[in-house]
Design a protein around this motif. Structure first.
Motif, PDB file in Angstrom:
ATOM      1  N   PHE A 181      -9.884 -29.774 -94.081  1.00 31.38           N
ATOM      2  CA  PHE A 181      -9.361 -28.969 -92.993  1.00 31.38           C
ATOM      3  C   PHE A 181      -8.713 -27.695 -93.523  1.00 31.38           C
ATOM      4  O   PHE A 181      -7.969 -27.730 -94.496  1.00 31.38           O
ATOM      5  N   THR A 220      -7.052 -25.325 -85.428  1.00 32.81           N
ATOM      6  CA  THR A 220      -5.908 -25.795 -84.658  1.00 32.81           C
ATOM      7  C   THR A 220      -5.646 -27.258 -84.971  1.00 32.81           C
ATOM      8  O   THR A 220      -6.530 -28.106 -84.822  1.00 32.81           O
ATOM      9  N   TYR A 221      -4.433 -27.545 -85.426  1.00 37.86           N
ATOM     10  CA  TYR A 221      -3.986 -28.904 -85.722  1.00 37.86           C
ATOM     11  C   TYR A 221      -3.022 -29.325 -84.607  1.00 37.86           C
ATOM     12  O   TYR A 221      -2.117 -28.567 -84.245  1.00 37.86           O
ATOM     13  N   ALA A 244      -0.238 -31.031 -93.072  1.00 36.38           N
ATOM     14  CA  ALA A 244      -1.511 -30.894 -93.794  1.00 36.38           C
ATOM     15  C   ALA A 244      -1.192 -30.426 -95.199  1.00 36.38           C
ATOM     16  O   ALA A 244      -0.298 -29.588 -95.395  1.00 36.38           O
ATOM     17  N   THR A 264      -1.495 -23.599 -85.545  1.00 40.71           N
ATOM     18  CA  THR A 264      -2.734 -22.822 -85.584  1.00 40.71           C
ATOM     19  C   THR A 264      -2.774 -21.995 -86.866  1.00 40.71           C
ATOM     20  O   THR A 264      -1.742 -21.468 -87.301  1.00 40.71           O
ATOM     21  N   ILE A 284      -5.089 -33.986 -93.397  1.00 36.17           N
ATOM     22  CA  ILE A 284      -4.123 -34.191 -92.317  1.00 36.17           C
ATOM     23  C   ILE A 284      -3.380 -35.496 -92.573  1.00 36.17           C
ATOM     24  O   ILE A 284      -3.994 -36.521 -92.876  1.00 36.17           O
ATOM     25  N   VAL A 298      -4.206 -37.494 -82.674  1.00 42.78           N
ATOM     26  CA  VAL A 298      -4.299 -36.323 -83.542  1.00 42.78           C
ATOM     27  C   VAL A 298      -5.585 -35.588 -83.202  1.00 42.78           C
ATOM     28  O   VAL A 298      -6.592 -36.216 -82.825  1.00 42.78           O
ATOM     29  N   PHE A 339      -7.996 -31.851 -84.256  1.00 40.15           N
ATOM     30  CA  PHE A 339      -8.217 -30.639 -85.045  1.00 40.15           C
ATOM     31  C   PHE A 339      -9.469 -29.950 -84.532  1.00 40.15           C
ATOM     32  O   PHE A 339     -10.512 -30.591 -84.352  1.00 40.15           O
ATOM     33  N   GLN A 345     -11.966 -26.927 -85.649  1.00 40.40           N
ATOM     34  CA  GLN A 345     -12.282 -26.112 -86.821  1.00 40.40           C
ATOM     35  C   GLN A 345     -12.550 -24.662 -86.446  1.00 40.40           C
ATOM     36  O   GLN A 345     -13.334 -24.373 -85.533  1.00 40.40           O
TER      37      GLN A 345
END
Length: 295
Positions: free
Chosen positions: A110, A114-115, A140, A207, A237, A264, A266, A268
């Motif tokens: 990753f 956006t996480y 992360a 982000t 993560i 969770v 994410f 990409q």
């Protein structure tokens, strides 16, 4: 005449209002490669955890109390209020040998994007005396290949329910790292903090693009960090829950604290707003999707 004119005008206004289009909800973003996990597992030995790229840390090592043990057995999964949740229980009896930490981490793949996670922080133990300097996280990170490695990357949400690192009480920290060295100790990072209790459920979003790292909590902008603290290599993560040291309280009574995670997510190479994240998660759940990984 005035009454008649007023009634006509009122009627025209009502007709115009009827013709106005109803307000639209926020558009569902078109998400490309993504990871979503609703943490719908039977327990810490569920083989789906490994199949979905997760590792439950075991053994010893930092961060935290030297000699403490990372315990996969302290993870549990259950349904509360219709949502499947992951619970991380960590605690101590006041000794290093009796200190237990928890950590779960994904594959290292990753970077920009956006996480997001929904996390429940806690201020007090579920049993035993209070006061330990706990750290409850969503973050992360990449490996540190050597001291002051310039490719090292780390982005943290860290909650301190009882303070620590020179902070006297509850505080939420957002930290972006350039690099560090353990021996001799040296750190290059930037931290934004808010000293207040954050006990309870919170939507956390980070982000990342080529210009900035931006942190949000419950849709509110919390921090923005830029060069030289942007990530430069792919990261894993993670969630972990641990004690900084054993000096928070002087007690040999066993106590335990819990951090819970709802999901969770994410996306990409896409910078989504917190509202868009919630819309995407709601869509996953409406379609009955409990896990997806196309990253």
């Amino acid at each position: 005449m005035r009454c008649a004119a007023g009634l006509v005008a009122f009627g025209l206004l009502c007709a115009a209002l009827v013709l106005l289009p109803a307000p639209r909800a926020a558009a569902q973003p078109d998400v490309g490669p993504a990871l979503f996990d609703d943490f719908n597992y039977t327990g810490y030995t569920d083989p789906l955890l490994t199949q979905h790229g997760w590792t439950l840390r075991s053994g010893q090592g930092g961060p935290g109390v030297p000699g403490a043990t990372w315990k996969p057995q302290n993870f549990s999964f259950a349904t509360e209020s219709g949502n499947s949740l992951m619970t991380m229980r960590s605690g101590t009896n006041g000794t290093a040998a009796g200190t237990e930490h928890t950590e779960i981490y994904q594959q290292r793949k990753f970077l920009y994007g956006t996480y997001a996670a929904r996390v429940r922080f806690s201020d007090v133990p579920i049993y035993g005396p209070d006061g330990d300097r706990m750290v409850q996280t969503f973050f992360a990170i990449s490996p540190l290949n050597y001291p002051m490695d310039p490719s090292y990357s780390e982005l943290d949400f860290e909650y301190l329910p009882n303070g620590g690192w020179g902070i006297p009480g509850s505080a939420l920290l957002a930290s972006s790292w350039e690099t560090y060295s353990e021996d001799p100790p040296q750190e290059e990072h930037v931290t934004t903090q808010e000293r207040a209790s954050f006990a309870g459920w919170h939507d956390l979003v980070i982000t990342v693009d080529s210009t900035a790292v931006t942190y949000y909590i419950d849709g509110r902008h919390f921090a923005t960090h830029s060069d030289p603290y942007l990530p430069e290599s792919t990261m894993s993560i993670r969630f972990n829950h641990w004690l900084i040291n054993l000096t928070g309280i002087n007690s040999r009574k066993t106590r335990a604290y819990e951090e819970k995670v709802d999901y969770v997510f994410f996306a990409q190479d896409q910078v989504l707003t917190p509202a868009e994240v919630l819309a995407v998660v709601a869509d996953y759940r409406a379609r009955g999707v409990t896990f997806e990984d196309t990253v």
